[in-house]
Design an enzyme around this catalytic site. Structure first.
Site, PDB file in Angstrom:
ATOM      1  N   ARG A  18       0.803  -1.227   0.000  1.00 10.87           N
ATOM      2  CA  ARG A  18       0.000   0.000   0.000  1.00 10.87           C
ATOM      3  C   ARG A  18       0.840   1.283   0.000  1.00 10.87           C
ATOM      4  NH1 ARG A  18      -3.954  -1.070   4.806  1.00 10.87           N
ATOM      5  NH2 ARG A  18      -2.358  -2.615   5.311  1.00 10.87           N
ATOM      6  N   GLN A  78      12.132 -14.905   5.730  1.00 10.31           N
ATOM      7  CA  GLN A  78      10.844 -15.604   5.613  1.00 10.31           C
ATOM      8  C   GLN A  78      10.537 -15.652   4.115  1.00 10.31           C
ATOM      9  OE1 GLN A  78       7.365 -13.458   6.872  1.00 10.31           O
ATOM     10  NE2 GLN A  78       6.167 -15.314   7.224  1.00 10.31           N
ATOM     11  N   THR A  84       1.666 -13.786  10.477  1.00  9.32           N
ATOM     12  CA  THR A  84       2.553 -13.329  11.560  1.00  9.32           C
ATOM     13  C   THR A  84       3.086 -14.481  12.412  1.00  9.32           C
ATOM     14  OG1 THR A  84       0.501 -12.725  12.721  1.00  9.32           O
ATOM     15  CG2 THR A  84       1.771 -10.932  11.772  1.00  9.32           C
ATOM     16  N   GLY A 107       8.046  -3.975  12.610  1.00  8.70           N
ATOM     17  CA  GLY A 107       9.000  -2.994  12.083  1.00  8.70           C
ATOM     18  C   GLY A 107       8.372  -1.686  11.650  1.00  8.70           C
ATOM     19  N   ASP A 108       7.072  -1.690  11.451  1.00  5.57           N
ATOM     20  CA  ASP A 108       6.420  -0.489  10.929  1.00  5.57           C
ATOM     21  C   ASP A 108       5.663   0.280  12.009  1.00  5.57           C
ATOM     22  OD1 ASP A 108       4.327  -2.186  11.391  1.00  5.57           O
ATOM     23  OD2 ASP A 108       3.523  -2.143   9.359  1.00  5.57           O
ATOM     24  N   GLY A 146      -7.320  -6.233  15.300  1.00  2.00           N
ATOM     25  CA  GLY A 146      -7.830  -7.432  15.951  1.00  2.00           C
ATOM     26  C   GLY A 146      -8.481  -7.032  17.278  1.00  2.00           C
ATOM     27  N   ASN A 234       1.079   1.962   7.033  1.00  2.00           N
ATOM     28  CA  ASN A 234       0.739   1.137   5.876  1.00  2.00           C
ATOM     29  C   ASN A 234       0.680   1.939   4.589  1.00  2.00           C
ATOM     30  OD1 ASN A 234       0.354  -1.348   7.333  1.00  2.00           O
ATOM     31  ND2 ASN A 234      -1.460  -0.394   8.205  1.00  2.00           N
ATOM     32  N   TYR A 377      36.188  22.053  -7.204  1.00  2.00           N
ATOM     33  CA  TYR A 377      36.038  20.842  -8.006  1.00  2.00           C
ATOM     34  C   TYR A 377      36.475  21.120  -9.437  1.00  2.00           C
ATOM     35  CZ  TYR A 377      33.594  16.718  -9.886  1.00  2.00           C
ATOM     36  OH  TYR A 377      33.277  15.537 -10.483  1.00  2.00           O
ATOM     37  N   ARG A 430      42.497  40.793 -12.030  1.00  2.00           N
ATOM     38  CA  ARG A 430      41.367  41.133 -12.901  1.00  2.00           C
ATOM     39  C   ARG A 430      41.892  42.074 -13.985  1.00  2.00           C
ATOM     40  NH1 ARG A 430      39.111  44.398  -7.812  1.00  2.00           N
ATOM     41  NH2 ARG A 430      40.243  46.314  -8.152  1.00  2.00           N
TER      42      ARG A 430
HETATM   43  C1  UD1 Z   1      -1.772  -7.319  13.072  1.00  2.00           C
HETATM   44  C2  UD1 Z   1      -2.506  -8.209  14.086  1.00  2.00           C
HETATM   45  C3  UD1 Z   1      -3.750  -7.479  14.556  1.00  2.00           C
HETATM   46  C4  UD1 Z   1      -3.369  -6.156  15.181  1.00  2.00           C
HETATM   47  C5  UD1 Z   1      -2.529  -5.332  14.188  1.00  2.00           C
HETATM   48  C6  UD1 Z   1      -1.943  -4.142  14.891  1.00  2.00           C
HETATM   49  C7  UD1 Z   1      -2.118 -10.520  13.359  1.00  2.00           C
HETATM   50  C8  UD1 Z   1      -2.674 -11.688  12.660  1.00  2.00           C
HETATM   51  N1  UD1 Z   1      -2.904  -9.453  13.423  1.00  2.00           N
HETATM   52  O1  UD1 Z   1      -2.624  -7.158  11.950  1.00  2.00           O
HETATM   53  O2  UD1 Z   1      -4.439  -8.255  15.549  1.00  2.00           O
HETATM   54  O3  UD1 Z   1      -4.527  -5.449  15.552  1.00  2.00           O
HETATM   55  O4  UD1 Z   1      -1.428  -6.095  13.680  1.00  2.00           O
HETATM   56  O5  UD1 Z   1      -1.261  -3.313  13.974  1.00  2.00           O
HETATM   57  O6  UD1 Z   1      -1.009 -10.574  13.851  1.00  2.00           O
HETATM   58  N2  UD1 Z   1       4.634  -9.796   8.643  1.00  2.00           N
HETATM   59  C9  UD1 Z   1       5.664 -10.637   8.328  1.00  2.00           C
HETATM   60  N3  UD1 Z   1       5.396 -11.799   7.699  1.00  2.00           N
HETATM   61  C10 UD1 Z   1       4.126 -12.177   7.369  1.00  2.00           C
HETATM   62  C11 UD1 Z   1       3.078 -11.297   7.693  1.00  2.00           C
HETATM   63  C12 UD1 Z   1       3.370 -10.125   8.349  1.00  2.00           C
HETATM   64  O7  UD1 Z   1       6.829 -10.350   8.611  1.00  2.00           O
HETATM   65  O8  UD1 Z   1       3.966 -13.252   6.796  1.00  2.00           O
HETATM   66  C13 UD1 Z   1       4.938  -8.538   9.338  1.00  2.00           C
HETATM   67  C14 UD1 Z   1       4.571  -7.288   8.567  1.00  2.00           C
HETATM   68  O9  UD1 Z   1       5.674  -6.831   7.799  1.00  2.00           O
HETATM   69  C15 UD1 Z   1       4.220  -6.324   9.674  1.00  2.00           C
HETATM   70  C16 UD1 Z   1       3.708  -7.208  10.809  1.00  2.00           C
HETATM   71  O10 UD1 Z   1       4.168  -8.509  10.520  1.00  2.00           O
HETATM   72  O11 UD1 Z   1       5.357  -5.625  10.138  1.00  2.00           O
HETATM   73  C17 UD1 Z   1       2.190  -7.197  10.939  1.00  2.00           C
HETATM   74  O12 UD1 Z   1       1.585  -7.690   9.770  1.00  2.00           O
HETATM   75  P1  UD1 Z   1       0.312  -6.999   9.161  1.00  2.00           P
HETATM   76  O13 UD1 Z   1      -0.041  -7.719   7.912  1.00  2.00           O
HETATM   77  O14 UD1 Z   1       0.508  -5.534   9.087  1.00  2.00           O
HETATM   78  O15 UD1 Z   1      -0.800  -7.339  10.271  1.00  2.00           O
HETATM   79  P2  UD1 Z   1      -2.136  -6.556  10.520  1.00  2.00           P
HETATM   80  O16 UD1 Z   1      -3.133  -6.984   9.519  1.00  2.00           O
HETATM   81  O17 UD1 Z   1      -1.854  -5.116  10.654  1.00  2.00           O
HETATM   82 MG    MG Z   2      -0.293  -3.777  10.023  1.00  2.00          MG
END
Ligand code: UD1
Ligand code: MG
Length: 457
Positions: A18, A78, A84, A107-108, A146, A234, A377, A430
Protein backbone atom coordinates in the site's frame (compact mmCIF):
# COMPACT_ATOMS: atom_id res chain seq x y z
CA UNK A 1 14.72 -8.06 34.33
CA UNK A 2 14.52 -10.67 36.99
CA UNK A 3 13.11 -13.24 34.56
CA UNK A 4 16.46 -13.53 32.94
CA UNK A 5 17.04 -13.04 29.30
CA UNK A 6 15.12 -11.46 26.49
CA UNK A 7 14.84 -12.28 22.80
CA UNK A 8 13.15 -9.83 20.47
CA UNK A 9 11.68 -10.78 17.15
CA UNK A 10 10.95 -7.92 14.78
CA UNK A 11 8.58 -8.65 11.93
CA UNK A 12 9.33 -6.76 8.76
CA UNK A 13 8.85 -9.24 5.95
CA UNK A 14 5.55 -7.83 4.73
CA UNK A 15 5.61 -6.37 1.22
CA UNK A 16 4.04 -3.06 2.19
CA UNK A 17 2.20 -2.86 -1.13
CA UNK A 18 0.00 0.00 0.00
CA UNK A 19 3.01 2.32 0.09
CA UNK A 20 3.21 1.99 -3.72
CA UNK A 21 6.97 2.19 -3.58
CA UNK A 22 10.04 0.41 -4.85
CA UNK A 23 11.62 1.09 -1.46
CA UNK A 24 10.80 -1.48 1.26
CA UNK A 25 8.17 0.00 3.58
CA UNK A 26 10.33 -0.11 6.70
CA UNK A 27 13.03 1.96 4.97
CA UNK A 28 10.79 4.95 4.37
CA UNK A 29 12.24 7.74 6.47
CA UNK A 30 10.69 9.41 9.47
CA UNK A 31 12.53 12.28 11.13
CA UNK A 32 15.52 11.74 8.84
CA UNK A 33 16.06 8.03 9.35
CA UNK A 34 14.51 4.77 8.09
CA UNK A 35 11.50 3.82 10.22
CA UNK A 36 12.89 0.36 11.07
CA UNK A 37 15.67 2.03 13.05
CA UNK A 38 13.26 3.35 15.68
CA UNK A 39 11.99 -0.01 16.83
CA UNK A 40 15.53 -1.38 16.67
CA UNK A 41 16.84 1.40 18.86
CA UNK A 42 14.05 0.86 21.38
CA UNK A 43 14.81 -2.87 21.26
CA UNK A 44 18.52 -2.28 21.79
CA UNK A 45 17.76 -0.17 24.86
CA UNK A 46 16.27 -3.29 26.49
CA UNK A 47 19.61 -5.07 26.02
CA UNK A 48 18.17 -8.32 24.65
CA UNK A 49 20.27 -11.44 24.45
CA UNK A 50 19.21 -11.88 20.82
CA UNK A 51 17.43 -9.97 18.10
CA UNK A 52 15.85 -11.70 15.12
CA UNK A 53 14.81 -9.47 12.26
CA UNK A 54 12.36 -11.19 9.95
CA UNK A 55 12.69 -9.98 6.37
CA UNK A 56 11.77 -11.28 2.95
CA UNK A 57 14.33 -12.46 0.40
CA UNK A 58 14.61 -9.10 -1.37
CA UNK A 59 15.33 -6.98 1.69
CA UNK A 60 19.13 -6.92 1.88
CA UNK A 61 18.89 -3.13 2.16
CA UNK A 62 16.71 -3.48 5.26
CA UNK A 63 19.35 -5.65 6.91
CA UNK A 64 22.10 -3.12 6.14
CA UNK A 65 20.00 -0.33 7.62
CA UNK A 66 19.24 -2.41 10.71
CA UNK A 67 22.94 -3.10 11.26
CA UNK A 68 23.56 0.62 11.65
CA UNK A 69 21.73 0.25 14.95
CA UNK A 70 22.57 -3.34 15.90
CA UNK A 71 25.86 -4.18 14.15
CA UNK A 72 25.90 -7.94 14.64
CA UNK A 73 22.28 -8.47 13.74
CA UNK A 74 21.53 -11.72 11.93
CA UNK A 75 18.51 -11.56 9.63
CA UNK A 76 15.98 -14.34 9.26
CA UNK A 77 14.52 -14.76 5.79
CA UNK A 78 10.84 -15.60 5.61
CA UNK A 79 10.59 -16.95 2.07
CA UNK A 80 6.84 -16.61 1.77
CA UNK A 81 4.64 -14.30 3.78
CA UNK A 82 2.28 -16.77 5.33
CA UNK A 83 1.20 -14.76 8.33
CA UNK A 84 2.55 -13.33 11.56
CA UNK A 85 2.81 -16.70 13.34
CA UNK A 86 4.63 -18.16 10.36
CA UNK A 87 6.96 -15.15 10.48
CA UNK A 88 7.75 -15.71 14.16
CA UNK A 89 8.28 -19.43 13.57
CA UNK A 90 10.78 -18.71 10.82
CA UNK A 91 13.05 -17.68 13.70
CA UNK A 92 12.70 -21.18 15.11
CA UNK A 93 16.42 -21.59 15.67
CA UNK A 94 16.33 -18.56 17.97
CA UNK A 95 13.23 -19.67 19.87
CA UNK A 96 14.02 -23.34 20.39
CA UNK A 97 15.70 -23.91 23.73
CA UNK A 98 15.23 -20.26 24.68
CA UNK A 99 13.70 -20.07 28.14
CA UNK A 100 13.55 -16.31 28.64
CA UNK A 101 10.95 -13.93 27.30
CA UNK A 102 10.27 -13.52 23.61
CA UNK A 103 9.08 -10.07 22.62
CA UNK A 104 7.45 -9.72 19.21
CA UNK A 105 7.44 -6.25 17.63
CA UNK A 106 6.49 -4.88 14.22
CA UNK A 107 9.00 -2.99 12.08
CA UNK A 108 6.42 -0.49 10.93
CA UNK A 109 5.40 0.79 14.37
CA UNK A 110 8.10 3.35 15.15
CA UNK A 111 6.57 5.24 18.06
CA UNK A 112 6.57 2.37 20.57
CA UNK A 113 8.28 3.53 23.76
CA UNK A 114 10.71 1.63 25.95
CA UNK A 115 8.55 2.32 29.04
CA UNK A 116 5.60 0.50 27.50
CA UNK A 117 7.70 -2.52 26.63
CA UNK A 118 9.11 -2.64 30.15
CA UNK A 119 5.59 -2.64 31.54
CA UNK A 120 4.77 -5.68 29.42
CA UNK A 121 7.95 -7.48 30.44
CA UNK A 122 7.32 -6.74 34.11
CA UNK A 123 4.06 -8.68 33.98
CA UNK A 124 6.07 -11.88 33.78
CA UNK A 125 7.26 -11.18 37.30
CA UNK A 126 3.71 -11.15 38.66
CA UNK A 127 2.52 -14.10 40.77
CA UNK A 128 -0.13 -14.97 38.16
CA UNK A 129 2.69 -16.15 35.84
CA UNK A 130 1.19 -15.49 32.41
CA UNK A 131 2.39 -17.48 29.40
CA UNK A 132 1.78 -14.46 27.18
CA UNK A 133 1.21 -10.75 27.62
CA UNK A 134 -0.42 -8.70 24.91
CA UNK A 135 -0.80 -5.00 24.47
CA UNK A 136 -4.27 -3.56 24.15
CA UNK A 137 -5.64 -0.15 23.33
CA UNK A 138 -9.13 1.28 23.69
CA UNK A 139 -10.18 2.81 20.38
CA UNK A 140 -13.41 4.64 19.61
CA UNK A 141 -12.88 3.63 16.02
CA UNK A 142 -11.26 0.15 16.03
CA UNK A 143 -10.78 0.16 12.25
CA UNK A 144 -9.30 -3.18 11.09
CA UNK A 145 -7.53 -4.02 14.33
CA UNK A 146 -7.83 -7.43 15.95
CA UNK A 147 -10.29 -7.39 18.91
CA UNK A 148 -9.35 -8.63 22.36
CA UNK A 149 -11.98 -10.88 23.89
CA UNK A 150 -11.98 -10.96 27.69
CA UNK A 151 -14.00 -13.09 30.11
CA UNK A 152 -16.02 -11.77 33.05
CA UNK A 153 -13.10 -12.19 35.43
CA UNK A 154 -10.99 -10.07 33.09
CA UNK A 155 -9.01 -12.97 31.68
CA UNK A 156 -7.89 -12.56 28.09
CA UNK A 157 -9.56 -15.36 26.13
CA UNK A 158 -8.77 -14.65 22.50
CA UNK A 159 -7.86 -12.17 19.82
CA UNK A 160 -10.19 -12.22 16.85
CA UNK A 161 -9.01 -10.58 13.66
CA UNK A 162 -11.39 -7.99 12.20
CA UNK A 163 -11.73 -10.04 9.01
CA UNK A 164 -12.82 -13.07 10.99
CA UNK A 165 -14.99 -11.21 13.51
CA UNK A 166 -18.79 -11.23 13.63
CA UNK A 167 -20.89 -8.14 14.39
CA UNK A 168 -20.85 -8.82 18.15
CA UNK A 169 -17.05 -9.09 18.27
CA UNK A 170 -16.61 -6.02 16.07
CA UNK A 171 -18.36 -3.97 18.76
CA UNK A 172 -15.42 -4.59 21.10
CA UNK A 173 -13.27 -1.49 21.42
CA UNK A 174 -10.28 -3.10 23.11
CA UNK A 175 -7.90 -3.69 20.22
CA UNK A 176 -4.69 -5.63 19.74
CA UNK A 177 -1.82 -3.16 19.36
CA UNK A 178 0.41 -5.86 17.90
CA UNK A 179 3.14 -6.10 20.54
CA UNK A 180 3.23 -9.50 22.19
CA UNK A 181 5.50 -11.16 24.73
CA UNK A 182 5.72 -14.92 25.20
CA UNK A 183 7.23 -17.06 27.90
CA UNK A 184 9.97 -19.03 26.12
CA UNK A 185 9.02 -22.16 28.07
CA UNK A 186 5.79 -22.46 26.10
CA UNK A 187 6.39 -20.48 22.92
CA UNK A 188 7.37 -23.20 20.43
CA UNK A 189 4.69 -25.58 21.59
CA UNK A 190 1.96 -22.94 21.32
CA UNK A 191 3.19 -21.50 18.00
CA UNK A 192 3.19 -24.96 16.41
CA UNK A 193 -0.46 -25.43 17.26
CA UNK A 194 -1.52 -22.42 15.20
CA UNK A 195 -3.24 -23.63 12.05
CA UNK A 196 -3.70 -21.76 8.75
CA UNK A 197 -6.87 -19.73 8.24
CA UNK A 198 -9.28 -21.21 5.79
CA UNK A 199 -9.83 -17.85 4.11
CA UNK A 200 -6.23 -16.96 3.24
CA UNK A 201 -3.95 -19.77 4.42
CA UNK A 202 -2.20 -17.36 6.82
CA UNK A 203 -1.14 -18.38 10.31
CA UNK A 204 -2.13 -15.68 12.75
CA UNK A 205 0.10 -15.04 15.74
CA UNK A 206 -2.97 -13.73 17.52
CA UNK A 207 -4.43 -17.27 17.62
CA UNK A 208 -1.84 -18.09 20.25
CA UNK A 209 -4.05 -16.51 22.91
CA UNK A 210 -6.97 -18.92 22.53
CA UNK A 211 -4.54 -21.85 22.23
CA UNK A 212 -2.79 -20.87 25.47
CA UNK A 213 -6.20 -20.71 27.20
CA UNK A 214 -7.15 -24.23 26.10
CA UNK A 215 -3.82 -25.38 27.50
CA UNK A 216 -4.82 -23.84 30.82
CA UNK A 217 -2.24 -21.06 30.57
CA UNK A 218 -2.82 -17.41 31.40
CA UNK A 219 -2.69 -14.42 29.08
CA UNK A 220 -2.63 -10.85 30.35
CA UNK A 221 -3.22 -7.55 28.64
CA UNK A 222 -1.46 -4.27 29.31
CA UNK A 223 -3.71 -1.41 28.18
CA UNK A 224 -1.72 1.38 26.59
CA UNK A 225 -2.37 4.94 27.73
CA UNK A 226 -1.74 6.55 24.38
CA UNK A 227 -2.92 4.49 21.40
CA UNK A 228 -1.06 6.72 18.94
CA UNK A 229 2.11 5.02 20.14
CA UNK A 230 1.07 1.88 18.24
CA UNK A 231 -0.10 3.31 14.98
CA UNK A 232 1.38 1.25 12.22
CA UNK A 233 2.42 2.65 8.89
CA UNK A 234 0.74 1.14 5.88
CA UNK A 235 0.23 4.08 3.53
CA UNK A 236 1.91 7.38 2.67
CA UNK A 237 -0.91 9.03 4.54
CA UNK A 238 0.08 7.12 7.70
CA UNK A 239 3.70 8.06 7.06
CA UNK A 240 2.84 11.76 6.95
CA UNK A 241 0.68 11.52 10.09
CA UNK A 242 3.38 9.75 12.11
CA UNK A 243 5.98 12.25 10.89
CA UNK A 244 3.76 15.07 12.13
CA UNK A 245 3.36 13.37 15.51
CA UNK A 246 7.03 12.68 15.99
CA UNK A 247 7.95 16.24 14.96
CA UNK A 248 5.53 17.61 17.51
CA UNK A 249 7.04 15.38 20.20
CA UNK A 250 10.56 16.62 19.39
CA UNK A 251 9.58 20.29 19.12
CA UNK A 252 7.95 20.15 22.52
CA UNK A 253 11.10 18.65 24.00
CA UNK A 254 13.17 21.47 22.43
CA UNK A 255 10.76 24.17 23.67
CA UNK A 256 10.92 22.70 27.15
CA UNK A 257 14.72 22.81 27.03
CA UNK A 258 14.64 26.55 26.38
CA UNK A 259 14.66 26.85 22.60
CA UNK A 260 12.54 29.61 21.09
CA UNK A 261 10.65 28.71 17.94
CA UNK A 262 8.63 31.56 16.56
CA UNK A 263 6.41 29.20 14.56
CA UNK A 264 7.18 25.71 15.89
CA UNK A 265 4.90 23.95 13.41
CA UNK A 266 7.18 25.12 10.56
CA UNK A 267 10.42 23.84 12.08
CA UNK A 268 11.51 20.30 11.19
CA UNK A 269 13.92 18.38 13.36
CA UNK A 270 15.66 15.04 13.03
CA UNK A 271 15.88 12.08 15.40
CA UNK A 272 19.35 13.15 16.55
CA UNK A 273 19.08 16.96 16.48
CA UNK A 274 20.81 18.58 19.44
CA UNK A 275 19.77 22.14 20.29
CA UNK A 276 20.88 24.00 23.40
CA UNK A 277 18.93 26.59 25.34
CA UNK A 278 18.47 30.17 24.17
CA UNK A 279 18.64 29.21 20.55
CA UNK A 280 16.15 31.17 18.44
CA UNK A 281 14.71 29.50 15.39
CA UNK A 282 12.70 31.63 12.97
CA UNK A 283 9.89 30.16 10.85
CA UNK A 284 10.55 27.58 8.13
CA UNK A 285 13.78 25.94 9.11
CA UNK A 286 14.75 22.36 8.31
CA UNK A 287 17.30 20.61 10.50
CA UNK A 288 18.48 17.40 8.86
CA UNK A 289 20.37 14.58 10.57
CA UNK A 290 23.56 15.09 12.61
CA UNK A 291 22.97 18.72 13.51
CA UNK A 292 24.30 20.28 16.71
CA UNK A 293 23.34 23.83 17.67
CA UNK A 294 24.92 25.42 20.73
CA UNK A 295 23.63 28.21 23.01
CA UNK A 296 22.55 31.61 21.75
CA UNK A 297 22.56 30.70 18.09
CA UNK A 298 19.96 32.32 15.84
CA UNK A 299 18.73 30.47 12.76
CA UNK A 300 16.73 32.67 10.44
CA UNK A 301 13.99 31.65 8.04
CA UNK A 302 14.25 29.28 5.06
CA UNK A 303 17.48 27.73 6.18
CA UNK A 304 18.36 24.09 5.56
CA UNK A 305 20.98 22.48 7.75
CA UNK A 306 22.39 18.96 7.73
CA UNK A 307 25.40 17.50 9.47
CA UNK A 308 26.59 20.85 10.80
CA UNK A 309 27.93 21.90 14.18
CA UNK A 310 27.03 25.50 14.96
CA UNK A 311 28.80 26.84 18.00
CA UNK A 312 27.77 29.47 20.53
CA UNK A 313 26.42 32.81 19.38
CA UNK A 314 26.58 32.13 15.64
CA UNK A 315 23.84 33.39 13.33
CA UNK A 316 22.73 31.63 10.18
CA UNK A 317 20.36 32.68 7.40
CA UNK A 318 17.90 33.66 6.15
CA UNK A 319 18.09 31.40 3.08
CA UNK A 320 21.28 29.60 4.08
CA UNK A 321 22.28 26.03 3.39
CA UNK A 322 24.74 24.23 5.64
CA UNK A 323 25.75 20.83 4.35
CA UNK A 324 27.50 17.92 6.09
CA UNK A 325 30.77 18.49 7.93
CA UNK A 326 30.29 22.19 8.36
CA UNK A 327 31.67 23.58 11.59
CA UNK A 328 30.92 27.17 12.53
CA UNK A 329 33.01 28.33 15.47
CA UNK A 330 31.64 30.80 18.01
CA UNK A 331 30.11 34.00 16.74
CA UNK A 332 30.31 33.14 13.03
CA UNK A 333 27.83 34.98 10.80
CA UNK A 334 26.35 33.28 7.76
CA UNK A 335 23.97 35.43 5.77
CA UNK A 336 21.53 35.02 2.92
CA UNK A 337 22.07 32.73 -0.07
CA UNK A 338 25.21 31.18 1.33
CA UNK A 339 26.04 27.49 0.96
CA UNK A 340 28.72 25.85 3.06
CA UNK A 341 29.96 22.27 2.81
CA UNK A 342 32.71 20.32 4.58
CA UNK A 343 34.32 23.49 5.93
CA UNK A 344 35.39 24.94 9.24
CA UNK A 345 34.95 28.66 9.82
CA UNK A 346 36.89 30.23 12.69
CA UNK A 347 35.60 32.45 15.46
CA UNK A 348 33.64 35.51 14.28
CA UNK A 349 34.31 34.93 10.62
CA UNK A 350 31.61 36.31 8.31
CA UNK A 351 30.16 35.06 5.05
CA UNK A 352 27.24 37.38 4.68
CA UNK A 353 25.96 37.14 1.15
CA UNK A 354 25.70 34.91 -1.93
CA UNK A 355 28.68 32.61 -1.49
CA UNK A 356 29.74 29.00 -1.84
CA UNK A 357 32.34 27.72 0.58
CA UNK A 358 33.28 24.06 0.06
CA UNK A 359 36.18 21.97 1.40
CA UNK A 360 37.69 25.00 3.11
CA UNK A 361 39.28 25.91 6.39
CA UNK A 362 38.99 29.57 7.33
CA UNK A 363 40.61 31.23 10.32
CA UNK A 364 39.21 33.79 12.76
CA UNK A 365 37.64 37.15 12.00
CA UNK A 366 37.99 36.76 8.27
CA UNK A 367 35.50 38.49 6.00
CA UNK A 368 34.35 36.70 2.89
CA UNK A 369 32.83 39.23 0.49
CA UNK A 370 29.56 38.85 -1.36
CA UNK A 371 29.62 36.40 -4.22
CA UNK A 372 32.83 34.60 -3.24
CA UNK A 373 33.13 31.09 -4.61
CA UNK A 374 35.61 28.41 -3.64
CA UNK A 375 36.20 26.57 -6.91
CA UNK A 376 36.80 23.25 -5.18
CA UNK A 377 36.04 20.84 -8.01
CA UNK A 378 37.92 20.57 -11.29
CA UNK A 379 35.59 17.96 -12.71
CA UNK A 380 37.74 15.11 -11.38
CA UNK A 381 38.81 15.85 -7.83
CA UNK A 382 37.82 17.99 -4.88
CA UNK A 383 40.50 20.37 -3.62
CA UNK A 384 41.02 22.27 -0.37
CA UNK A 385 41.02 26.00 0.20
CA UNK A 386 42.87 27.26 3.22
CA UNK A 387 42.23 30.84 4.28
CA UNK A 388 43.93 32.36 7.30
CA UNK A 389 42.69 34.71 10.01
CA UNK A 390 41.88 38.43 9.56
CA UNK A 391 41.72 37.95 5.81
CA UNK A 392 39.55 40.11 3.61
CA UNK A 393 38.23 38.50 0.46
CA UNK A 394 36.77 41.08 -1.92
CA UNK A 395 33.35 40.61 -3.43
CA UNK A 396 32.90 38.30 -6.39
CA UNK A 397 36.19 36.47 -5.95
CA UNK A 398 36.80 33.02 -7.37
CA UNK A 399 39.24 31.07 -5.25
CA UNK A 400 40.56 28.21 -7.36
CA UNK A 401 41.60 25.30 -5.17
CA UNK A 402 43.99 23.91 -4.11
CA UNK A 403 44.78 27.27 -2.59
CA UNK A 404 46.30 28.84 0.50
CA UNK A 405 45.71 32.43 1.54
CA UNK A 406 47.78 33.62 4.49
CA UNK A 407 46.69 35.65 7.55
CA UNK A 408 45.89 39.34 7.01
CA UNK A 409 45.91 38.90 3.24
CA UNK A 410 43.66 41.08 1.11
CA UNK A 411 42.04 39.91 -2.11
CA UNK A 412 40.75 42.59 -4.48
CA UNK A 413 37.13 42.35 -5.56
CA UNK A 414 36.42 40.38 -8.71
CA UNK A 415 39.68 38.42 -8.58
CA UNK A 416 40.18 34.91 -9.80
CA UNK A 417 42.93 33.62 -7.54
CA UNK A 418 44.80 30.63 -8.94
CA UNK A 419 47.95 30.59 -6.80
CA UNK A 420 48.73 30.87 -3.11
CA UNK A 421 48.72 34.30 -1.51
CA UNK A 422 51.22 34.96 1.28
CA UNK A 423 50.30 36.38 4.62
CA UNK A 424 49.75 40.19 4.56
CA UNK A 425 49.86 40.29 0.73
CA UNK A 426 47.40 42.11 -1.47
CA UNK A 427 46.32 40.07 -4.49
CA UNK A 428 44.31 41.43 -7.39
CA UNK A 429 43.65 39.35 -10.49
CA UNK A 430 41.37 41.13 -12.90
CA UNK A 431 41.58 43.06 -16.16
CA UNK A 432 42.63 46.72 -15.97
CA UNK A 433 39.89 49.29 -16.45
CA UNK A 434 40.32 51.10 -19.77
CA UNK A 435 38.63 54.48 -19.89
CA UNK A 436 37.93 56.19 -23.23
CA UNK A 437 37.03 59.82 -22.84
CA UNK A 438 33.64 60.60 -24.43
CA UNK A 439 33.64 57.03 -25.67
CA UNK A 440 30.07 56.60 -24.47
CA UNK A 441 28.87 59.40 -26.76
CA UNK A 442 30.66 57.88 -29.75
CA UNK A 443 29.20 54.51 -28.98
CA UNK A 444 25.71 55.91 -28.71
CA UNK A 445 26.01 57.63 -32.08
CA UNK A 446 27.27 54.49 -33.76
CA UNK A 447 24.51 52.38 -32.26
CA UNK A 448 21.73 54.77 -33.27
CA UNK A 449 22.92 54.91 -36.92
CA UNK A 450 23.05 51.12 -37.02
CA UNK A 451 19.48 50.89 -35.72
CA UNK A 452 18.37 53.52 -38.22
CA UNK A 453 19.95 51.64 -41.12
CA UNK A 454 18.32 48.45 -39.97
CA UNK A 455 14.96 50.20 -39.80
CA UNK A 456 15.31 51.50 -43.35
CA UNK A 457 16.36 48.09 -44.60
C1 UD1 B 1 -1.77 -7.32 13.07
C2 UD1 B 1 -2.51 -8.21 14.09
C3 UD1 B 1 -3.75 -7.48 14.56
C4 UD1 B 1 -3.37 -6.16 15.18
C5 UD1 B 1 -2.53 -5.33 14.19
C6 UD1 B 1 -1.94 -4.14 14.89
C7 UD1 B 1 -2.12 -10.52 13.36
C8 UD1 B 1 -2.67 -11.69 12.66
N1 UD1 B 1 -2.90 -9.45 13.42
O1 UD1 B 1 -2.62 -7.16 11.95
O2 UD1 B 1 -4.44 -8.26 15.55
O3 UD1 B 1 -4.53 -5.45 15.55
O4 UD1 B 1 -1.43 -6.09 13.68
O5 UD1 B 1 -1.26 -3.31 13.97
O6 UD1 B 1 -1.01 -10.57 13.85
N2 UD1 B 1 4.63 -9.80 8.64
C9 UD1 B 1 5.66 -10.64 8.33
N3 UD1 B 1 5.40 -11.80 7.70
C10 UD1 B 1 4.13 -12.18 7.37
C11 UD1 B 1 3.08 -11.30 7.69
C12 UD1 B 1 3.37 -10.13 8.35
O7 UD1 B 1 6.83 -10.35 8.61
O8 UD1 B 1 3.97 -13.25 6.80
C13 UD1 B 1 4.94 -8.54 9.34
C14 UD1 B 1 4.57 -7.29 8.57
O9 UD1 B 1 5.67 -6.83 7.80
C15 UD1 B 1 4.22 -6.32 9.67
C16 UD1 B 1 3.71 -7.21 10.81
O10 UD1 B 1 4.17 -8.51 10.52
O11 UD1 B 1 5.36 -5.62 10.14
C17 UD1 B 1 2.19 -7.20 10.94
O12 UD1 B 1 1.59 -7.69 9.77
P1 UD1 B 1 0.31 -7.00 9.16
O13 UD1 B 1 -0.04 -7.72 7.91
O14 UD1 B 1 0.51 -5.53 9.09
O15 UD1 B 1 -0.80 -7.34 10.27
P2 UD1 B 1 -2.14 -6.56 10.52
O16 UD1 B 1 -3.13 -6.98 9.52
O17 UD1 B 1 -1.85 -5.12 10.65
MG1 MG C 1 -0.29 -3.78 10.02
Amino acid sequence: MSNGSLLTIILAAGKGTRMRSSLPKVLHPIGGRPMIQYVLETTASLQPEGVALIVNASQESVVLSAREIIPGLIPVIQEQQLGTAHAVLSARSFIENFKGIILVLFGDTPLVRQETLLEILNRFNSPSRPAAVILGMQLDDPKMYGRIVTSQDNQVEAIIEHKEANEEIRKIKLCNAGVMALDGNYAIKLLEKITPQVSNQERYLTDIVAIARTEGLKVEVVVAQDPSEFEGINTRQDLAEIEAKIQKRWRNIALEKGVTMIAPETVYLSHDTQISSDVIIHPYVNLGPKTVIEENVTIRSFTDIEGAHIKKGATVGPFARLRPKTILEEGVKIGNFVEIKNSTLGIKTKVNHLSYIGDAVIGEKTNIGAGTITCNYDGFNKWKTNIGSYVSIGANSSLVAPLKIGDYAYIGAGSTITKDVASKSLAVARAQVKEIEKGAVALQKRKSTQTHEKDIA
